[in-house]
Design a protein around this motif. Structure first.
Motif, PDB file in Angstrom:
ATOM      1  N   GLU A  18      -0.661   4.524 -11.737  1.00 21.67           N
ATOM      2  CA  GLU A  18      -0.208   3.569 -12.750  1.00 21.67           C
ATOM      3  C   GLU A  18       0.878   2.631 -12.241  1.00 21.67           C
ATOM      4  OE1 GLU A  18       1.065   6.204 -15.787  1.00 21.67           O
ATOM      5  OE2 GLU A  18      -0.968   6.968 -16.228  1.00 21.67           O
ATOM      6  N   SER A  19       1.151   2.661 -10.950  1.00 19.74           N
ATOM      7  CA  SER A  19       2.291   1.932 -10.389  1.00 19.74           C
ATOM      8  C   SER A  19       2.089   0.427 -10.286  1.00 19.74           C
ATOM      9  CB  SER A  19       2.610   2.480  -8.991  1.00 19.74           C
ATOM     10  OG  SER A  19       1.550   2.167  -8.079  1.00 19.74           O
ATOM     11  N   GLY A  20       0.831  -0.004 -10.264  1.00 20.27           N
ATOM     12  CA  GLY A  20       0.555  -1.414 -10.016  1.00 20.27           C
ATOM     13  C   GLY A  20       0.491  -1.756  -8.539  1.00 20.27           C
ATOM     14  N   LEU A  21       0.768  -0.791  -7.683  1.00 20.75           N
ATOM     15  CA  LEU A  21       0.665  -0.979  -6.239  1.00 20.75           C
ATOM     16  C   LEU A  21      -0.749  -0.636  -5.770  1.00 20.75           C
ATOM     17  CD1 LEU A  21       3.921   0.954  -5.248  1.00 20.75           C
ATOM     18  CD2 LEU A  21       3.684  -1.532  -5.357  1.00 20.75           C
ATOM     19  N   GLY A  22      -1.148  -1.140  -4.607  1.00 18.92           N
ATOM     20  CA  GLY A  22      -2.332  -0.627  -3.955  1.00 18.92           C
ATOM     21  C   GLY A  22      -2.051   0.805  -3.523  1.00 18.92           C
ATOM     22  N   TRP A  23      -2.984   1.724  -3.767  1.00 17.21           N
ATOM     23  CA  TRP A  23      -2.668   3.128  -3.507  1.00 17.21           C
ATOM     24  C   TRP A  23      -3.854   3.890  -2.935  1.00 17.21           C
ATOM     25  CZ3 TRP A  23      -5.405   6.851  -6.305  1.00 17.21           C
ATOM     26  CH2 TRP A  23      -6.071   6.398  -7.447  1.00 17.21           C
ATOM     27  N   THR A  24      -3.484   4.956  -2.227  1.00 11.42           N
ATOM     28  CA  THR A  24      -4.451   5.916  -1.691  1.00 11.42           C
ATOM     29  C   THR A  24      -3.905   7.310  -1.934  1.00 11.42           C
ATOM     30  OG1 THR A  24      -5.147   4.403   0.074  1.00 11.42           O
ATOM     31  CG2 THR A  24      -5.643   6.735   0.377  1.00 11.42           C
ATOM     32  N   ASP A  61      -3.880  12.868  11.225  1.00 10.96           N
ATOM     33  CA  ASP A  61      -4.801  11.848  11.742  1.00 10.96           C
ATOM     34  C   ASP A  61      -5.445  11.066  10.601  1.00 10.96           C
ATOM     35  OD1 ASP A  61      -4.316  12.587  14.365  1.00 10.96           O
ATOM     36  OD2 ASP A  61      -6.075  13.877  14.514  1.00 10.96           O
ATOM     37  N   ARG A  62      -5.866  11.783   9.576  1.00  9.83           N
ATOM     38  CA  ARG A  62      -6.526  11.137   8.440  1.00  9.83           C
ATOM     39  C   ARG A  62      -5.551  10.236   7.676  1.00  9.83           C
ATOM     40  NH1 ARG A  62     -10.226   8.369   6.132  1.00  9.83           N
ATOM     41  NH2 ARG A  62     -10.989   9.070   4.103  1.00  9.83           N
ATOM     42  N   LEU A  63      -4.332  10.700   7.470  1.00 10.61           N
ATOM     43  CA  LEU A  63      -3.340   9.888   6.777  1.00 10.61           C
ATOM     44  C   LEU A  63      -3.011   8.620   7.554  1.00 10.61           C
ATOM     45  CD1 LEU A  63      -0.670  12.333   5.296  1.00 10.61           C
ATOM     46  CD2 LEU A  63      -2.301  10.914   4.054  1.00 10.61           C
ATOM     47  N   ALA A  64      -2.871   8.739   8.869  1.00 10.61           N
ATOM     48  CA  ALA A  64      -2.599   7.565   9.682  1.00 10.61           C
ATOM     49  C   ALA A  64      -3.746   6.564   9.589  1.00 10.61           C
ATOM     50  CB  ALA A  64      -2.356   7.976  11.136  1.00 10.61           C
ATOM     51  N   GLU A  65      -4.956   7.068   9.586  1.00 11.93           N
ATOM     52  CA  GLU A  65      -6.132   6.210   9.434  1.00 11.93           C
ATOM     53  C   GLU A  65      -6.113   5.490   8.092  1.00 11.93           C
ATOM     54  OE1 GLU A  65     -10.903   6.898   9.992  1.00 11.93           O
ATOM     55  OE2 GLU A  65      -9.823   8.356   8.792  1.00 11.93           O
ATOM     56  N   LEU A  66      -5.810   6.219   7.032  1.00 15.53           N
ATOM     57  CA  LEU A  66      -5.782   5.637   5.697  1.00 15.53           C
ATOM     58  C   LEU A  66      -4.661   4.614   5.551  1.00 15.53           C
ATOM     59  CD1 LEU A  66      -6.416   8.896   3.644  1.00 15.53           C
ATOM     60  CD2 LEU A  66      -7.997   6.954   3.856  1.00 15.53           C
ATOM     61  N   ALA A  67      -3.544   4.862   6.220  1.00 14.05           N
ATOM     62  CA  ALA A  67      -2.406   3.945   6.122  1.00 14.05           C
ATOM     63  C   ALA A  67      -2.731   2.568   6.686  1.00 14.05           C
ATOM     64  CB  ALA A  67      -1.199   4.533   6.854  1.00 14.05           C
ATOM     65  N   LEU A  68      -3.672   2.498   7.604  1.00 15.07           N
ATOM     66  CA  LEU A  68      -4.017   1.237   8.266  1.00 15.07           C
ATOM     67  C   LEU A  68      -5.205   0.541   7.626  1.00 15.07           C
ATOM     68  CD1 LEU A  68      -3.551   2.449  11.951  1.00 15.07           C
ATOM     69  CD2 LEU A  68      -1.912   1.229  10.502  1.00 15.07           C
ATOM     70  N   ALA A  69      -5.763   1.164   6.589  1.00 15.30           N
ATOM     71  CA  ALA A  69      -6.930   0.595   5.910  1.00 15.30           C
ATOM     72  C   ALA A  69      -6.516  -0.018   4.576  1.00 15.30           C
ATOM     73  CB  ALA A  69      -7.978   1.682   5.688  1.00 15.30           C
ATOM     74  N   ALA A  70      -7.449  -0.701   3.943  1.00 17.13           N
ATOM     75  CA  ALA A  70      -7.208  -1.225   2.601  1.00 17.13           C
ATOM     76  C   ALA A  70      -7.119  -0.060   1.627  1.00 17.13           C
ATOM     77  CB  ALA A  70      -8.329  -2.181   2.200  1.00 17.13           C
ATOM     78  N   PRO A  71      -6.302  -0.169   0.571  1.00 15.94           N
ATOM     79  CA  PRO A  71      -6.139   0.944  -0.367  1.00 15.94           C
ATOM     80  C   PRO A  71      -7.374   1.191  -1.224  1.00 15.94           C
ATOM     81  CG  PRO A  71      -4.827  -0.976  -1.044  1.00 15.94           C
ATOM     82  CD  PRO A  71      -5.377  -1.290   0.301  1.00 15.94           C
ATOM     83  N   HIS A 106       0.853  -1.195   0.000  1.00 11.44           N
ATOM     84  CA  HIS A 106       0.000   0.000   0.000  1.00 11.44           C
ATOM     85  C   HIS A 106       0.887   1.242   0.000  1.00 11.44           C
ATOM     86  CE1 HIS A 106      -3.572   2.211   2.185  1.00 11.44           C
ATOM     87  NE2 HIS A 106      -3.366   2.659   0.971  1.00 11.44           N
ATOM     88  N   LEU A 107       0.614   2.153  -0.929  1.00 10.50           N
ATOM     89  CA  LEU A 107       1.306   3.440  -0.986  1.00 10.50           C
ATOM     90  C   LEU A 107       0.279   4.550  -0.798  1.00 10.50           C
ATOM     91  CD1 LEU A 107       3.751   5.245  -1.547  1.00 10.50           C
ATOM     92  CD2 LEU A 107       3.384   4.899  -3.999  1.00 10.50           C
ATOM     93  N   VAL A 108       0.476   5.356   0.242  1.00  4.31           N
ATOM     94  CA  VAL A 108      -0.432   6.460   0.573  1.00  4.31           C
ATOM     95  C   VAL A 108       0.272   7.776   0.241  1.00  4.31           C
ATOM     96  CG1 VAL A 108      -1.785   7.568   2.399  1.00  4.31           C
ATOM     97  CG2 VAL A 108      -1.392   5.085   2.473  1.00  4.31           C
ATOM     98  N   TYR A 109      -0.408   8.651  -0.475  1.00  2.46           N
ATOM     99  CA  TYR A 109       0.203   9.901  -0.925  1.00  2.46           C
ATOM    100  C   TYR A 109      -0.647  11.091  -0.517  1.00  2.46           C
ATOM    101  CZ  TYR A 109       2.240  13.344  -4.167  1.00  2.46           C
ATOM    102  OH  TYR A 109       2.845  14.448  -4.720  1.00  2.46           O
TER     103      TYR A 109
END
Length: 253
Positions: free
Chosen positions: A117-123, A165-175, A88-91
């Motif tokens: 376009e990376s092929g990774l799970g992303w947010t 807070d929102r980024l930390a939440e997203l990092a722990l969830a599915a992309p 998972h990559l969160v941006y």
């Protein structure tokens, strides 16, 4: 326990994201140019990047440079993430980068496309400007006796801790891909925000609004960087100023 890498983890946003993830009991690696043991300049790459990414489940990409190099940095990070099998990559991005033709915004939009376009799970989370950014801007503009501002521009500053807070939440969830934008609680004229800054810092300046030119200015003036429908932030600019400057005698911006 999840292993998470935070790029730009010593910066204004990244430091807070790191603190929140650590408080939740996760293993967090901080990547920045000078933070050991993962001191890596993403714009240059190097073997240290693969070491930092090895065994990581999620990357929260907060590192960014208005001076350039974000696209190359993202490409190197994505390549390393692929090699390591990152899930998972969160941006963190900026509201309006597809509506305001500003150079830095164009770079952020290009990074978004690389991630998609990376092929990774992303947010991807887009946020409006942080209070800190406005304070730095006003600190520079208020040095002369007359404070000049671009005419007709509004802003919607958001509290950086709420974005963390929102980024930390997203990092722990599915992309989920692109999530809803995150805007501050108020859309304000730039001169009203500037007057609030001057009052909080105890500075006396004449504020003058000056018309500018160019496509980027027209984009900002039309409100392309705003998201009034998603004014989900709670912390106001005045609350931020009160915490930072107190009685108005500690101006340091």
């Amino acid at each position: 326990m999840t292993t998470i890498l935070v790029t730009g983890g010593t910066g204004t946003l990244g430091r807070l994201v790191t603190e929140r993830l650590l408080a939740d009991g996760h293993e967090v690696r901080v990547l920045s140019r000078h933070a050991q043991p993962y001191a890596v300049d993403l714009r240059k790459g190097g073997p240290g990047l693969d070491v930092a990414v090895a065994g990581v489940d999620t990357i929260v990409h907060c590192a960014s440079s208005p001076g350039g190099g974000d696209e190359d940095a993202a490409a190197r990070l994505i390549a390393a993430a692929r090699r390591a099998g990152v899930r998972h990559l969160v941006y963190i991005s900026i509201v309006g980068i597809d509506r305001v033709p500003f150079g830095y915004y164009k770079s952020k939009l290009a990074v978004e496309r690389l991630i998609e376009e990376s092929g990774l799970g992303w947010t991807v989370l887009r946020a409006t400007q942080f209070h800190d950014l406005l304070a730095r801007l006003f600190g520079i503009l208020s040095k002369p006796p007359v404070m000049l501002l671009p005419a007709g521009v509004r802003d919607q500053p958001v509290e950086v801790a709420e974005v963390a807070d929102r980024l930390a939440e997203l990092a722990l969830a599915a992309p989920p891909g692109r999530v809803e934008d995150m805007g501050g609680p108020e859309v304000r004229t730039l001169d009203s925000l500037a007057h609030a800054y001057l009052e909080a810092t105890g500075r006396r300046r004449r504020v003058v609004s000056v018309p500018l030119w160019g496509k980027a200015y027209r984009g900002f003036r039309s409100g392309g960087h705003l998201t009034p429908r998603l004014a989900v932030g709670k912390g106001t600019f005045e609350a931020y100023l009160g915490r930072r400057f107190g009685d108005g005698r500690g101006a340091d911006a």
